[in-house]
Write an enzyme that holds these catalytic residues in place. Structure first.
Site, PDB file in Angstrom:
ATOM      1  NE  ARG A  89      -4.479  -0.262   2.205  1.00  0.00           N
ATOM      2  CZ  ARG A  89      -5.376  -1.262   2.236  1.00  0.00           C
ATOM      3  NH1 ARG A  89      -4.994  -2.506   2.200  1.00  0.00           N
ATOM      4  NH2 ARG A  89      -6.653  -0.988   2.274  1.00  0.00           N
ATOM      5  NE  ARG A 128     -16.249  -3.178   4.124  1.00  0.00           N
ATOM      6  CZ  ARG A 128     -15.006  -3.100   3.647  1.00  0.00           C
ATOM      7  NH1 ARG A 128     -14.557  -4.016   2.822  1.00  0.00           N
ATOM      8  NH2 ARG A 128     -14.235  -2.097   3.970  1.00  0.00           N
ATOM      9  NE  ARG A 146     -10.364   2.311   4.874  1.00  0.00           N
ATOM     10  CZ  ARG A 146     -11.088   1.229   4.667  1.00  0.00           C
ATOM     11  NH1 ARG A 146     -12.320   1.160   5.094  1.00  0.00           N
ATOM     12  NH2 ARG A 146     -10.578   0.206   4.028  1.00  0.00           N
TER      13      ARG A 146
HETATM   14  P1  B4P Z   1      -8.585  -3.802   3.876  1.00  0.00           P
HETATM   15  O1  B4P Z   1      -9.022  -4.926   4.699  1.00  0.00           O
HETATM   16  O2  B4P Z   1      -7.597  -4.085   2.792  1.00  0.00           O
HETATM   17  O3  B4P Z   1      -9.956  -3.179   3.357  1.00  0.00           O
HETATM   18  P2  B4P Z   1     -10.600  -2.532   2.057  1.00  0.00           P
HETATM   19  O4  B4P Z   1      -9.544  -1.873   1.237  1.00  0.00           O
HETATM   20  O5  B4P Z   1     -11.738  -1.682   2.545  1.00  0.00           O
HETATM   21  O6  B4P Z   1     -11.362  -3.645   1.324  1.00  0.00           O
HETATM   22  P3  B4P Z   1     -11.557  -4.255  -0.124  1.00  0.00           P
HETATM   23  O7  B4P Z   1     -11.098  -3.433  -1.262  1.00  0.00           O
HETATM   24  O8  B4P Z   1     -10.986  -5.603   0.052  1.00  0.00           O
HETATM   25  O9  B4P Z   1     -13.143  -4.279  -0.281  1.00  0.00           O
HETATM   26  P4  B4P Z   1     -14.188  -5.498  -0.247  1.00  0.00           P
HETATM   27  O10 B4P Z   1     -13.870  -6.600  -1.163  1.00  0.00           O
HETATM   28  O11 B4P Z   1     -14.409  -5.864   1.180  1.00  0.00           O
HETATM   29  O12 B4P Z   1      -7.921  -2.655   4.798  1.00  0.00           O
HETATM   30  C1  B4P Z   1      -8.474  -2.165   6.016  1.00  0.00           C
HETATM   31  C2  B4P Z   1      -7.512  -1.183   6.723  1.00  0.00           C
HETATM   32  O13 B4P Z   1      -6.363  -1.894   7.247  1.00  0.00           O
HETATM   33  C3  B4P Z   1      -6.870  -0.073   5.866  1.00  0.00           C
HETATM   34  O14 B4P Z   1      -7.683   1.078   5.770  1.00  0.00           O
HETATM   35  C4  B4P Z   1      -5.545   0.224   6.624  1.00  0.00           C
HETATM   36  O15 B4P Z   1      -5.732   1.108   7.705  1.00  0.00           O
HETATM   37  C5  B4P Z   1      -5.145  -1.134   7.160  1.00  0.00           C
HETATM   38  N1  B4P Z   1      -4.187  -1.817   6.238  1.00  0.00           N
HETATM   39  C6  B4P Z   1      -4.452  -2.933   5.501  1.00  0.00           C
HETATM   40  N2  B4P Z   1      -3.373  -3.273   4.771  1.00  0.00           N
HETATM   41  C7  B4P Z   1      -2.407  -2.334   5.036  1.00  0.00           C
HETATM   42  C8  B4P Z   1      -1.077  -2.126   4.550  1.00  0.00           C
HETATM   43  N3  B4P Z   1      -0.524  -2.928   3.648  1.00  0.00           N
HETATM   44  N4  B4P Z   1      -0.362  -1.070   5.030  1.00  0.00           N
HETATM   45  C9  B4P Z   1      -0.897  -0.234   5.950  1.00  0.00           C
HETATM   46  N5  B4P Z   1      -2.156  -0.375   6.431  1.00  0.00           N
HETATM   47  C10 B4P Z   1      -2.920  -1.407   5.982  1.00  0.00           C
HETATM   48  O16 B4P Z   1     -15.480  -4.798  -0.828  1.00  0.00           O
HETATM   49  C11 B4P Z   1     -16.131  -3.725  -0.149  1.00  0.00           C
HETATM   50  C12 B4P Z   1     -17.633  -3.931  -0.105  1.00  0.00           C
HETATM   51  O17 B4P Z   1     -18.194  -3.943  -1.418  1.00  0.00           O
HETATM   52  C13 B4P Z   1     -18.068  -5.263   0.511  1.00  0.00           C
HETATM   53  O18 B4P Z   1     -19.174  -5.028   1.330  1.00  0.00           O
HETATM   54  C14 B4P Z   1     -18.488  -6.130  -0.668  1.00  0.00           C
HETATM   55  O19 B4P Z   1     -19.525  -7.020  -0.360  1.00  0.00           O
HETATM   56  C15 B4P Z   1     -18.964  -5.093  -1.669  1.00  0.00           C
HETATM   57  N6  B4P Z   1     -18.688  -5.484  -3.040  1.00  0.00           N
HETATM   58  C16 B4P Z   1     -17.563  -6.044  -3.525  1.00  0.00           C
HETATM   59  N7  B4P Z   1     -17.665  -6.244  -4.849  1.00  0.00           N
HETATM   60  C17 B4P Z   1     -18.900  -5.770  -5.220  1.00  0.00           C
HETATM   61  C18 B4P Z   1     -19.605  -5.675  -6.467  1.00  0.00           C
HETATM   62  N8  B4P Z   1     -19.066  -6.125  -7.600  1.00  0.00           N
HETATM   63  N9  B4P Z   1     -20.817  -5.099  -6.468  1.00  0.00           N
HETATM   64  C19 B4P Z   1     -21.388  -4.645  -5.330  1.00  0.00           C
HETATM   65  N10 B4P Z   1     -20.782  -4.720  -4.104  1.00  0.00           N
HETATM   66  C20 B4P Z   1     -19.551  -5.273  -4.061  1.00  0.00           C
END
Ligand code: B4P
Length: 193
Positions: A89, A128, A146
């Site tokens: 990231r 979500r 974010r």
């Molecule tokens: P993550 O857990 O990586 O979270 P995310 O980016 O929000 O999720 P993602 O993109 O995976 O979305 P999802 O599939 O769930 O990070 C959380 C936090 O941890 C970060 O903000 C940071 O603080 C920390 N962190 C993590 N890694 C780090 C790193 N390397 N360095 C520093 N800090 C770090 O999809 C989202 C929603 O959309 C879900 O509800 C899903 O059901 C829905 N969805 C998905 N696809 C869809 C579609 N096609 N149509 C409709 N809805 C859909």
């Protein structure tokens, strides 16, 4: 070893698609978000430190995340490949990952970037937020923070991989299965070469 990075803004569907990709390709799933949430759940010192950053919409410090990835590698020595979800990231993380891969005499094969409209991202995360119980989902201001942090700290990682000719953009709009279909055709084409 086949190593793939799934890249994109918060809410772009990395976690959702990763579950399906690891099953399709037999890769080990490395989600730094999931690992951090597990640490938080277990109330470890690392988890408590991480929570203070995540709850503000900030990234967790590089050294914490890189150390965690390093240990995860060691615990999965027999993996035939990894799917990196939410990592790297930052540029520092991308460089550290290259070093770790080189030590294992392997490399990142491809980086898939899921392109999703800003409005759709917020819509998905708000939705979500109603069910996930994740503290970073609960507040729209944290979600906007974010997205801001993604643009300033994470997007430069895409340029890094573009220079290495590893980045491919995929349409991340549509149903979960439609997007998975696009990802599979891309991976199948690349791995059959
Ligand atoms: P993550 O857990 O990586 O979270 P995310 O980016 O929000 O999720 P993602 O993109 O995976 O979305 P999802 O599939 O769930 O990070 C959380 C936090 O941890 C970060 O903000 C940071 O603080 C920390 N962190 C993590 N890694 C780090 C790193 N390397 N360095 C520093 N800090 C770090 O999809 C989202 C929603 O959309 C879900 O509800 C899903 O059901 C829905 N969805 C998905 N696809 C869809 C579609 N096609 N149509 C409709 N809805 C859909």
């Amino acid at each position: 070893m086949y190593n793939l990075v799934l890249f994109g803004p918060p809410g772009s569907g990395k976690g959702t698609q990763s579950e399906k990709i690891v099953e399709h390709c037999g890769l080990v799933h490395l989600s730094t978000g999931n690992l951090l949430r597990e640490e938080i759940k277990n109330k470890t010192p690392l988890g408590m430190e991480a929570k203070s950053f995540i709850d503000k919409g900030h990234l967790v410090p590089d050294e914490v995340v890189i150390g965690m990835v390093d240990s995860y590698f060691d615990a999965h020595k027999d993996a035939k490949g990894f799917l990196f979800d939410g990592f790297p990231r930052t540029l520092a993380q991308a460089k550290a990952l290259d070093k770790l891969m080189a030590l294992k005499k392997t490399a990142i094969a491809q980086v898939l970037m899921l392109d999703v409209d800003q409005e759709e991202l917020i819509k998905r995360l708000v939705h979500r937020g109603k069910t996930s119980g994740r503290s970073d989902d609960a507040d729209e201001n944290i979600q906007r923070k974010r997205q801001e942090v993604y643009r300033s700290e994470t997007l430069p990682v895409a340029d890094y991989y573009t220079k290495e000719k590893k980045l491919a953009n995929l349409d991340g709009m549509g149903s979960i299965d439609e997007i998975f279909g696009r990802i599979c055709s891309y991976i199948d084409k690349k791995t059959k070469k």
